[in-house]
Design a protein around this motif. Structure first.
Motif, mmCIF file in Angstrom:
data_model
loop_
_atom_site.group_PDB
_atom_site.id
_atom_site.type_symbol
_atom_site.label_atom_id
_atom_site.label_comp_id
_atom_site.label_asym_id
_atom_site.label_seq_id
_atom_site.Cartn_x
_atom_site.Cartn_y
_atom_site.Cartn_z
ATOM 1 N N SER A 160 0.665 -1.065 0.040
ATOM 2 C CA SER A 160 -0.477 -0.182 0.157
ATOM 3 C C SER A 160 1.140 1.346 0.077
ATOM 4 N N LEU A 161 1.663 0.996 0.944
ATOM 5 C CA LEU A 161 2.707 2.044 0.592
ATOM 6 C C LEU A 161 2.081 4.141 1.355
ATOM 7 N N GLU A 162 1.480 3.767 1.910
ATOM 8 C CA GLU A 162 0.749 4.857 2.996
ATOM 9 C C GLU A 162 1.571 5.721 3.745
ATOM 10 N N GLY A 163 2.947 4.146 4.530
ATOM 11 C CA GLY A 163 3.795 4.899 5.801
ATOM 12 C C GLY A 163 4.688 5.057 4.550
ATOM 13 N N SER A 164 5.983 4.548 5.848
ATOM 14 C CA SER A 164 7.236 4.968 5.487
ATOM 15 C C SER A 164 8.051 3.731 4.651
ATOM 16 N N ARG A 170 12.827 -2.397 6.687
ATOM 17 C CA ARG A 170 12.893 -3.366 7.253
ATOM 18 C C ARG A 170 12.367 -4.146 8.198
ATOM 19 N N ASP A 171 11.132 -3.740 8.853
ATOM 20 C CA ASP A 171 10.520 -4.922 9.461
ATOM 21 C C ASP A 171 10.257 -5.748 8.242
ATOM 22 N N ARG A 172 9.964 -5.608 7.005
ATOM 23 C CA ARG A 172 9.477 -7.151 6.542
ATOM 24 C C ARG A 172 10.116 -7.684 6.106
ATOM 25 N N TYR A 173 11.020 -6.968 5.136
ATOM 26 C CA TYR A 173 12.167 -7.847 4.269
ATOM 27 C C TYR A 173 13.612 -7.903 4.135
#
Length: 237
Positions: A160-164, A170-173
């Motif tokens: 979605s890329l609504e945030g950072s 960092r968190d998911r990939y």
């Protein structure tokens, strides 16, 4: 009320009082503040004291004087150090503002020579181009144009890329965009499309930041070409 018996000069006390009124919402961005005569009466100080306090607030970017109209509160400026990697979301958070993004374009394109060289791929190879309108609070502040190596970052087509994006990576990939490459900062003027997207007049000054970001393994993450509303953002070195 100001205290003339304090060691702190009265104009500094008045300056802090106006800063506090801006911080607590008594004066909001775009508001016209009371006149020198009104402030002098409200705080029981001379107009010379008022004038000195206002001049410092203008020089520090809190207020703007408009000839024949009065003195107005400036929009809050987002601050960041140009040599540090910090996401737009984190910069807003550090300055006490909420943030969100709206995707205006997202597509696969062919890398031109400059982009290919910086991303360490061949000219004509696919890159993922993502343009987002970034909001600080409820107002658009930045038009972000990022170019990612498509083969590695194609998964961003589905996010979605609504945030950072940095926090997402960092968190998911487990990709940490923590190394800036060469960064060029210039002043430009908003063209018709930029003005429409950023909701500003054509010709308003913008920061143009052209940069390359690498991850923890020194692999290119993206080339960034960002347009930032000049009177609402400040860089420090």
């Amino acid at each position: 009320m100001l205290n003339s018996e304090q060691a702190e000069p009265l104009y500094i006390q008045l300056k802090k009082a106006v800063q506090s009124a801006i911080a607590n919402g008594t004066f909001n961005p775009g508001d016209k503040i009371p006149t020198e005569i009104e402030l002098s009466a409200n705080y029981n100080v001379s107009r010379i004291t008022v004038r000195k306090a206002i001049e410092e607030l203008v020089s520090e970017g809190y207020l703007t004087k408009r000839q024949g109209k009065g003195t107005f509160v400036n929009a809050h400026k987002i601050g960041r150090k140009i040599e540090h990697i910090i996401s737009f979301t984190a910069a807003c958070r550090a300055n006490g503002l909420s943030s969100h993004s709206a995707i205006t374009e997202r597509k696969k394109i062919k890398a031109d020579q400059e982009t290919a060289e910086r991303l360490q791929i061949q000219q004509g190879e696919p890159v993922l181009y993502i343009q987002r309108k970034r909001y600080a609070g409820e107002r658009p502040l930045m038009l972000e144009n990022n170019y990612y190596p498509f083969e590695r970052f194609s998964f961003l087509m589905e996010e979605s890329l609504e945030g950072s994006v940095y926090e997402l990576l960092r968190d998911r990939y487990q990709i940490d965009p923590n190394q800036p490459g060469e960064t060029v900062l210039q002043i430009t003027l908003a063209d018709e499309q930029q003005a429409k997207l950023l909701e500003i007049p054509i010709g308003q000054p913008l920061f143009y930041m052209n940069t390359i970001i690498y991850d923890q393994h020194s692999q290119p993450v993206h080339v960034g070409k960002q347009y930032i509303i000049g009177d609402r953002y400040q860089f420090t070195l």
